[in-house]
Design an enzyme around this catalytic site. Structure first.
Site, mmCIF file in Angstrom:
data_model
loop_
_atom_site.group_PDB
_atom_site.id
_atom_site.type_symbol
_atom_site.label_atom_id
_atom_site.label_comp_id
_atom_site.label_asym_id
_atom_site.label_seq_id
_atom_site.Cartn_x
_atom_site.Cartn_y
_atom_site.Cartn_z
ATOM 1 N N TYR A 1 -40.221 -18.111 -93.489
ATOM 2 C CA TYR A 1 -38.927 -18.783 -93.285
ATOM 3 C C TYR A 1 -38.829 -19.152 -91.811
ATOM 4 C CZ TYR A 1 -33.921 -19.536 -92.803
ATOM 5 O OH TYR A 1 -32.701 -20.086 -92.529
ATOM 6 N N GLU B 1 -33.961 -26.323 -91.390
ATOM 7 C CA GLU B 1 -34.408 -25.104 -92.068
ATOM 8 C C GLU B 1 -35.632 -25.423 -92.901
ATOM 9 O OE1 GLU B 1 -31.963 -21.804 -94.398
ATOM 10 O OE2 GLU B 1 -32.430 -23.503 -95.686
#
Ligand code: GDP
Ligand code: MN
Length: 380
Positions: free
Chosen positions: A101, A189
């Site tokens: 992530y 993101e």
């Protein structure tokens, strides 16, 4: 402005951030054609402004063009968190060895761009963040100094201890930072940032939010706005050049000046009402502005009453009253209207309104009480 994954990936490509090849389709046949062009196993991905598409069934792997068509049949028309899927991204499938992530966000509180990273990315990141907060790495990047090499390396090594892999991640971190700054992003993101079985690092998913205030500088990014996924009132307000924010109450507000508009919403709340919006019509008394303001508010089916709150400074209340009268001739109102006029030429303004059967308040508290009462249907 939130971008779709396929749009965000186009921007990634222009910043040289590695991602997967693909194209969008709006029909199953189209999806099949793209799959045969790519001549590889593909992933079919719903393009909607919602997260958690994987868990909702909006992402499917397909080994052949025929399977791609089948997957598109299943996904197109599907409902994901209340949004109907009209478009899919058909993109080459990757052999994933691990999912990281990696995100950057504009952190106003810290006056920094904050990087958030985790070795354990993928669809369960929220759960990881809750249950294992220690697995989430955070670092603030000073806007003046920029992303330092040592910081990019720290982030990269927080994800992988292996120098060749960390090196690739560090390069991506620097490119992401450049994109944050140059494209005026408030969020980028990447989840998952995938390590492939060939030891490459690829952005498999992309969520990008652009700062609306920076869009004038990026005409090509402005074109990405998806009107089908926007709130209809906000859309009309933007096209009309009004400063408007939709809220979930039932008292519509038309106010001159942002500060007074904020105070109006506060006072409505204070007296137990619920503002439906923020709307600053500015200093102009042009009837066009009033017509636009009314037409934006009348799109909102929740609104039960409208308050026009004007404080005349340089703007004269008689001008505003004339504008209001002209606007009301053009827009048929189907909800009660409450007006408050104070300041320059307020008395003259009130006379103009009274001649049309509208009585205006001088005191803001009185006007707010009146509009809340009107919205609740008392006395009708
Ligand atoms: P989200 O659920 O809306 O966040 O959609 P993502 O694009 O993140 O996809 C969800 C999950 O699907 C990912 O975490 C991956 O596990 C999987 N996935 C997506 N693309 C690929 C791919 O190209 N190859 C493989 N093996 N899995 C993929
Ligand atoms: Mn994702």
């Amino acid at each position: 402005m939130l971008l779709h994954e396929y749009q965000a990936k186009e921007v990634f490509k222009s910043f040289d951030i590695p991602t997967t090849k693909g194209k969008t389709a709006t029909t199953p046949e189209g999806a099949g054609l793209i799959a045969s062009e790519l001549a590889k196993p593909v992933v079919i991905k719903a393009q909607v402004h919602a997260g958690g598409r994987g868990k909702a069934g909006g992402i499917r792997l397909a080994a052949t063009p025929a399977e791609a068509e089948e997957a598109a049949i299943a996904i197109l028309g599907m409902d994901i968190k209340g949004i109907t899927v009209h478009k899919v991204l058909v993109t080459e499938a990757v052999d994933v060895a691990h999912e990281y992530y990696l995100s950057m966000l504009l952190n106003r509180e810290h006056r920094a761009i904050t990087v958030v990273a985790s070795r354990e990315g993928g669809v369960d990141i929220e759960e990881t963040a809750q249950k294992h907060p220690e697995a989430i790495f955070r670092l603030d990047c000073n806007g003046v100094l920029g992303m330092l090499d040592c910081q990019a390396k720290r982030i990269a090594y927080a994800l992988s201890p292996k120098p060749p892999i960390a090196g690739k991640i560090a390069a991506i971190v620097k490119k992401m930072y450049a994109m944050m700054k140059r494209a005026d992003c408030s969020l980028i993101e990447i989840n998952p940032l995938a390590l492939t079985k060939q030891d490459d690092i690829v952005a498999l998913d992309a969520k990008v939010i652009l700062d609306d205030n920076g869009l004038e500088r990026h005409p090509q990014l402005k074109e990405f706005r998806d009107v089908y996924e926007e709130n209809p009132e906000e859309l009309l307000a933007r096209w009309k050049g009004l400063s408007f924010v939709k809220l979930d109450g039932d008292v519509g507000c038309i106010v001159n000046g942002a500060g007074l508009a904020m105070a109006t919403m506060d006072l409505i709340k204070h007296y137990g009402g619920r503002p439906a919006n923020f709307l600053d019509v500015g200093g102009s008394s042009n009837p066009r502005k009033m017509v636009d303001a009314f037409s934006v508010l009348l799109r909102d089916q929740e609104i039960r009453a409208i308050l026009v709150n004007i404080f005349g400074g340089i703007t004269r209340c008689d001008d505003v009253a004339n504008g209001l009268v002209a606007a009301l001739e053009r827009v048929p109102l189907n909800v009660p209207l409450v007006v408050r006029l104070a300041g320059t030429n307020a008395d003259e303004g009130k006379r103009i309104l009274e001649a049309r059967g509208i009585s205006a308040w001088s005191d803001m508290d009185d006007a707010v009480h009146a509009v809340i009462k009107a919205a609740s249907g008392v006395g009708q």
